[in-house]
Design an enzyme around this catalytic site. Structure first.
Site, PDB file in Angstrom:
ATOM      1  N   THR A 211       0.877   7.382  -0.905  1.00  0.00           N
ATOM      2  CA  THR A 211       1.594   8.638  -1.093  1.00  0.00           C
ATOM      3  C   THR A 211       1.218   9.219  -2.448  1.00  0.00           C
ATOM      4  O   THR A 211       1.184   8.489  -3.441  1.00  0.00           O
ATOM      5  CB  THR A 211       3.111   8.364  -1.031  1.00  0.00           C
ATOM      6  OG1 THR A 211       3.390   7.716   0.209  1.00  0.00           O
ATOM      7  CG2 THR A 211       3.912   9.644  -1.129  1.00  0.00           C
TER       8      THR A 211
ATOM      9  N   ARG B 120       0.796  -1.243   0.000  1.00  0.00           N
ATOM     10  CA  ARG B 120       0.000   0.000   0.000  1.00  0.00           C
ATOM     11  C   ARG B 120       0.818   1.277   0.000  1.00  0.00           C
ATOM     12  O   ARG B 120       0.258   2.345  -0.143  1.00  0.00           O
ATOM     13  CB  ARG B 120      -0.969   0.052   1.188  1.00  0.00           C
ATOM     14  CG  ARG B 120      -1.987  -1.030   1.152  1.00  0.00           C
ATOM     15  CD  ARG B 120      -2.813  -1.067   2.403  1.00  0.00           C
ATOM     16  NE  ARG B 120      -3.745   0.049   2.466  1.00  0.00           N
ATOM     17  CZ  ARG B 120      -4.855   0.054   3.189  1.00  0.00           C
ATOM     18  NH1 ARG B 120      -5.174  -0.948   3.903  1.00  0.00           N
ATOM     19  NH2 ARG B 120      -5.656   1.056   3.226  1.00  0.00           N
ATOM     20  N   ASP B 121       2.099   1.203   0.208  1.00  0.00           N
ATOM     21  CA  ASP B 121       2.858   2.463   0.209  1.00  0.00           C
ATOM     22  C   ASP B 121       4.247   2.275  -0.388  1.00  0.00           C
ATOM     23  O   ASP B 121       5.243   2.689   0.178  1.00  0.00           O
ATOM     24  CB  ASP B 121       2.930   3.032   1.626  1.00  0.00           C
ATOM     25  CG  ASP B 121       3.288   4.526   1.637  1.00  0.00           C
ATOM     26  OD1 ASP B 121       3.092   5.184   0.592  1.00  0.00           O
ATOM     27  OD2 ASP B 121       3.773   5.018   2.668  1.00  0.00           O
ATOM     28  N   ILE B 122       4.285   1.644  -1.548  1.00  0.00           N
ATOM     29  CA  ILE B 122       5.564   1.455  -2.223  1.00  0.00           C
ATOM     30  C   ILE B 122       6.002   2.783  -2.830  1.00  0.00           C
ATOM     31  O   ILE B 122       5.208   3.465  -3.488  1.00  0.00           O
ATOM     32  CB  ILE B 122       5.439   0.394  -3.341  1.00  0.00           C
ATOM     33  CG1 ILE B 122       5.075  -0.947  -2.722  1.00  0.00           C
ATOM     34  CG2 ILE B 122       6.726   0.301  -4.149  1.00  0.00           C
ATOM     35  CD1 ILE B 122       4.606  -1.964  -3.731  1.00  0.00           C
TER      36      ILE B 122
END
Ligand code: NAG
Ligand code: NAG
Ligand code: NAG
Ligand code: NAG
Ligand code: NAG
Ligand code: NAG
Ligand code: NAG
Ligand code: NAG
Ligand code: NAG
Ligand code: NAG
Ligand code: NAG
Length: 861
Positions: free
Chosen positions: A700, A654-656
């Site tokens: 992000t 979910r936040d690569i």
């Protein structure tokens, strides 16, 4: 994250690569306490030690105070501890409020309470505390509200409480306190509220209380008081409620004449007090709403002088009154209840009591004259609508002449006591669209407005009326004004009369619908705190007609609880367990966690070469070559593939992003920060698409899957998208969003116009163009708007492997990806070594500039 890792670096801890799990715990504890001491304000140490002592003398079966062992009381969200928002002159934070309402606490009140030297609100309401009230509370000169009602306290009231110079309110009602009201209480120059009913307080009411300048409510009902009624109480210049029911004053005690001329009084309640003598003339009490002198031995006639126009309730029943019913009870517009039963009244009943009510008259009037010697009705015996008359046990019933009168001579039937305020306005809203804890607001001006209400248990302790419906609307206006809410935000779910009489209600408060906010179906945290403190700090102004209120409960629905609660702690531990099971050479290993000083942090393995972002943004001396970039892409995709396919249950990152891809000393790429990872949805048995819709989009900007953003449906392809953006960064050296330009869009434009090499990062030296082209195509495919057009993570990995095989043999540092069989992603310890040629000389990485990487990575929650 960065602030804390920066702190670690400042303290020179960045070089400690070898951390055992034990060392991590000790280090965390040591470091965080150092940090708090050095930079953040802390609670005054004496108060911290007092709180610990206070906790030790309590029994807390539901572990509501379990967070009282962690960190600093004022800065770590200890349950119920509310502090000054800044440090005072001594440089410390101070405990201002102890709000422990309704937490099932038992045990005793510790004398250490007296050491909370800046306390303003002491609230232990509705628990099961036993023992006595410590006299040390008398040391807290700042104390304003002493709220101990609804416990099992015994012992007597300490004299010391009478010297509290700022005390506004004493609520000790509904305990087992015995002994007298201390005469010292006459010193309480700022006190407005004495709520001491329902105890075993005995002895004489000190006449000295008459000099209390601000007392508004004197509630001493349901005690064991004796002696006489001091005439001096009438001297209190602000008294509005004098309520002494159910005490046993000495034989021969009369009601002082002076009580009949207290100009400020709204309510005089002396029921069942063993009183004798006659009823005082109350005509000088201009605003009297409520008069209850029932169940005494009062005798003689009822005074004929006029009665306040505002009166709602007159109860003189169960006395020895004689004579006739005076005409002064006629034409009272707000009268709801006139009870003269069980006396020796005679003569005729003036029908003007009900005939002369004006249009303004309150809806219902009950006249109970049972068991007297009344023999007739003067005037018409036709009752207007909504007037009830009870005459059983009078002479008039024995020779009943008209049908009407036979009716009035019947037996009373019991009325329903609980009333639910039913409403149909939301029945047309589809229930499935508003699942619990959400509810349709019955009062919102917006149709079918679905929100989570705050439930409030609330009770009027001494209302000035006996029938609520005529006052419902004024009450709603009063309460919503007091809370600074809109009228439509309040819904009275139900109300019920209780012994006293008291009026218990169950309220629901709804947030306001806000068209521009998709979170308007919840109150925000500051609004929840504000509303709670309005109730618990008695910041809602007193009302004459509604009298004092009690807060019975303010239990937040789970959805409103956040950080610092047991819920958060449990989630954190679950996450830790999940993460500690993951081992892969392309994932940053979790070494441990800190759960100390109110901070929850993850400690990851030391990564000597910092983040990929640093290397791409040119913060490092040597730019990465293409082969290295390809290797980083392969490593990253393999780490994520492991999360998607091998982790059990599967995990979506979910936040690569480039700053979450770290490089170890051998430049092996490791995916970091699973802080936002959540369990992946499990498809149901039918094989239908899993309906995993989360309410909050996480991630992000620049890396966020557009389809996830729109639908909130999280899939493995969301990670593919984010990784595609990282690939584009690797290829171009650019950031996902720069000066309003979106990298995905820029690359697509360049690609479509055949200009792709114009955006390729010139700093990565020479490269085989067919490899770069294939890599660009892959990245663009990953970044398709539509989920279905993107490749799976397995395809991504396979394509990258194909590109690697197209690379010239000489690129030896690609060895690491050959070395491990990608199909077999077993638990590889993070420290496993591999011989990899470092593209940099050793002097390159020993420079101090590089130490500013993420070392070690600490993620506070
Ligand atoms: C701090 O508290 C005082 C009163 O206790 C209040 O007047 C002030 O607005 C508060 N300041 C902040 C920043 O919350
Ligand atoms: C108090 O105890 C009751 C029953 O033991 C439980 O249902 C309730 O949730 C508890 N309340 C709190 C605030 O812990
Ligand atoms: C107060 O005491 C009276 C008499 O014992 C009782 O009927 C009543 O229910 C009590 N009220 C409360 C609120 O405890
Ligand atoms: C009330 O006071 C009397 C003495 O005035 C005493 O005998 C009696 O035990 C007391 N009752 C209670 C319930 O405390
Ligand atoms: C009666 O009540 C009203 C409002 O409820 C108030 O304004 C008024 O002052 C009261 N007293 C008299 C004498 O009307
Ligand atoms: C009057 O006395 C009767 C009999 O004792 C009792 O049932 C009734 O409740 C009394 N009425 C009132 C209003 O107290
Ligand atoms: C009741 O009203 C009538 C006129 O409507 C008036 O003559 C009479 O004096 C009133 N009685 C009382 C007791 O107020
Ligand atoms: C209603 O009450 C107000 C104030 O008490 C009074 O001025 C008015 O005349 C009353 N209206 C009627 C219809 O009796
Ligand atoms: C009697 O009560 C009903 C229901 O509360 C109400 O609708 C009606 O207006 C009342 N009538 C009068 C004359 O007050
Ligand atoms: C919280 O909600 C209130 C009421 O809707 C609003 O006035 C306030 O600005 C909000 N505060 C924050 C921090 O969003
Ligand atoms: C304490 O609670 C506040 C507001 O709920 C939150 O912003 C803050 O992060 C919490 N602090 C800790 C240490 O849990």
């Amino acid at each position: 994250m960065l602030q804390n890792s920066a702190e670690f670096r400042n303290l020179g801890m960045s070089k400690s690569k070898v951390w055992t799990l034990g060392a991590v715990f000790v280090g965390c504890f040591f470091l965080s306490s150092l940090l708090v001491g050095a930079q953040n304000p802390i609670t005054q140490p004496e108060e911290v030690s007092a709180l610990r002592t206070i906790k030790r003398s309590l029994i807390d079966p539901n572990k509501n105070l379990s967070n009282w062992k962690r960190g600093d009381p004022c800065t770590s969200n200890w349950t119920g501890v509310i502090c000054s928002n800044t440090t005072l002159d001594d440089g410390y934070l101070h405990v201002q409020e102890l709000q422990l309402l309704n937490l099932n606490l038992s045990g005793n009140l510790s004398p250490a309470l007296g050491r909370l030297s800046h306390l303003e609100i002491l609230d232990f309401m509705w628990n099961k505390i036993t023992g006595s009230i410590p006299k040390e509370i008398g040391n807290i000169t700042t104390l304003k509200l002493l709220l101990l009602n609804g416990n099992q306290l015994t012992g007597s009231l300490p004299d010391e409480l009478g010297y509290l110079p700022n005390l506004n309110r004493i609520q000790i009602d509904q305990n087992n306190i015995s002994g007298p009201v201390p005469t010292s209480f006459a010193n309480l120059n700022k006190t407005q509220h004495f709520h001491m009913n329902n105890n075993s307080i005995s002895g004489q009411i000190p006449p000295e209380l008459g000099r209390l300048p601000y007392l508004v409510h004197l509630l001493l009902d349901n005690n064991n008081l004796s002696g006489y009624l001091p005439k001096e109480l009438a001297q209190m210049p602000n008294i509005t409620i004098l309520q002494l029911d159910n005490n046993h004053f000495d034989d021969g005690t009369t009601i002082p004449e002076s009580y009949g001329s207290i100009p400020t009084l709204f309510k005089l309640s002396l029921r069942n007090c063993n009183l004798q003598g006659s009823i005082p003339d109350v005509s000088k009490i201009r605003n009297l709403y409520y008069l209850d002198l029932s169940s005494n031995h009062l005798s003689g006639p009822i005074p004929t002088s006029t009665i306040a126009k505002n009166i709602t309730t007159i109860n003189l029943s169960n006395n020895d009154l004689s004579g006739t019913i005076p005409a002064s009870f006629s034409g009272l517009p707000f009268l709801q209840d006139l009870t003269l039963a069980n006396n020796s009244l005679n003569g005729s009943i003036p029908s003007s009591i009900w005939q002369n009510r004006t249009q303004n008259a309150s809806k219902h009037l009950t006249v109970d004259l049972e068991n007297n010697s009344l023999d007739s009705i003067s005037g018409s015996s036709d009752l207007p609508q909504n007037v009830t008359l009870w005459l059983k046990g009078n002479r008039i019933c024995s020779n009943a002449s008209s049908n009407n009168i036979v009716l009035f001579c019947g037996t009373k039937s019991e009325n329903e006591t609980t009333i639910s305020t039913a409403t149909n306005s939301t029945t047309s809203c589809p229930p499935q669209a508003c699942p619990p804890p959400y509810e349709y607001s019955p009062t919102s001006p917006i149709d079918c407005f679905c929100a989570v209400p705050l439930p409030v248990g609330y009770r009027l302790k001494s209302p000035g009326f006996s029938d609520f419906p005529p006052y419902l609307e004024p009450f709603e206006v009063y309460l919503t004004n007091g809370l600074s809410l809109n009228l439509f935000q309040l819904y009275i779910n139900s109300f019920e009369w209780e012994e006293g009489p008291r009026l218990r209600m169950y309220l629901k408060l709804y947030p306001v619908y806000n068209v521009s906010s998709n979170s308007s179906n919840l109150f925000n945290a500051s609004e929840v705190r504000r509303i709670r403190s309005m109730f618990t700090g008695w910041r809602i102004a007193d009302s004459d007609i509604f009298g004092p209120y009690e807060l019975i409960s303010f239990t937040l629905p789970d959805i409103y609880k956040n950080e610092g609660s047991l819920q958060g702690e449990k989630e954190f531990l679950t996450e830790i367990q999940l993460l500690s099971r993951l081992h892969h050479r392309n994932l940053v290993s979790l070494l441990g966690y800190c759960d100390e000083e109110g901070e929850q942090m993850l400690v990851y393995e030391y990564m000597a070469n910092g983040t990929l972002r640093d290397h791409l943004s040119g913060k490092t001396k040597e730019p990465l070559g293409f082969a290295m970039r390809l290797r980083i892409a392969i490593g990253s995709s393999r780490g994520i593939l492991y999360l998607h396919t091998e982790a059990d249950p599967p995990i979506f990152h979910r936040d690569i992003k480039a700053s979450n891809i770290l490089l170890d000393s051998k430049f092996i790429a490791k995916v970091a920060d699973f802080g936002l990872s959540r369990l992946a949805p499990v498809p149901d048995i039918e094989g239908a698409a899993p309906a995993h819709v989360s309410t909050v989009v996480k991630g992000t900007p620049g890396y966020l899957d557009p389809e996830y953003f729109l639908t909130h449906k999280l899939t493995d392809k969301s990670d593919v998208y984010s990784l595609g953006v990282v690939f584009l960064e690797l290829l171009t050296g650019m950031q996902p969003i720069t000066h309003g330009k979106n990298l995905v869009r820029e690359v697509n434009i360049a690609h479509q116009s055949g200009m792709i090499f114009s955006v390729i990062d010139g700093r990565m030296g020479s490269y085989p163009s067919e490899c770069v082209e294939k890599f660009v195509n892959l990245a663009i495919k990953c970044c398709q708007d539509e989920t279905d057009s993107r490749p799976s993570m397995a395809e991504v990995f396979r394509t990258l492997e194909t590109i690697r095989l197209m690379m010239p043999e000489s690129e030896t540092f690609l060895a690491e990806s050959i070395e491990t069989n990608p199909e077999k992603m077993s638990s590889t310890p993070p420290s496993s070594s591999s011989v990899v040629k470092n593209p940099y000389t050793s002097s390159d990485i020993s420079g101090s500039g590089l130490v500013s990487g993420v070392i070690p990575t600490i993620t506070p929650r």
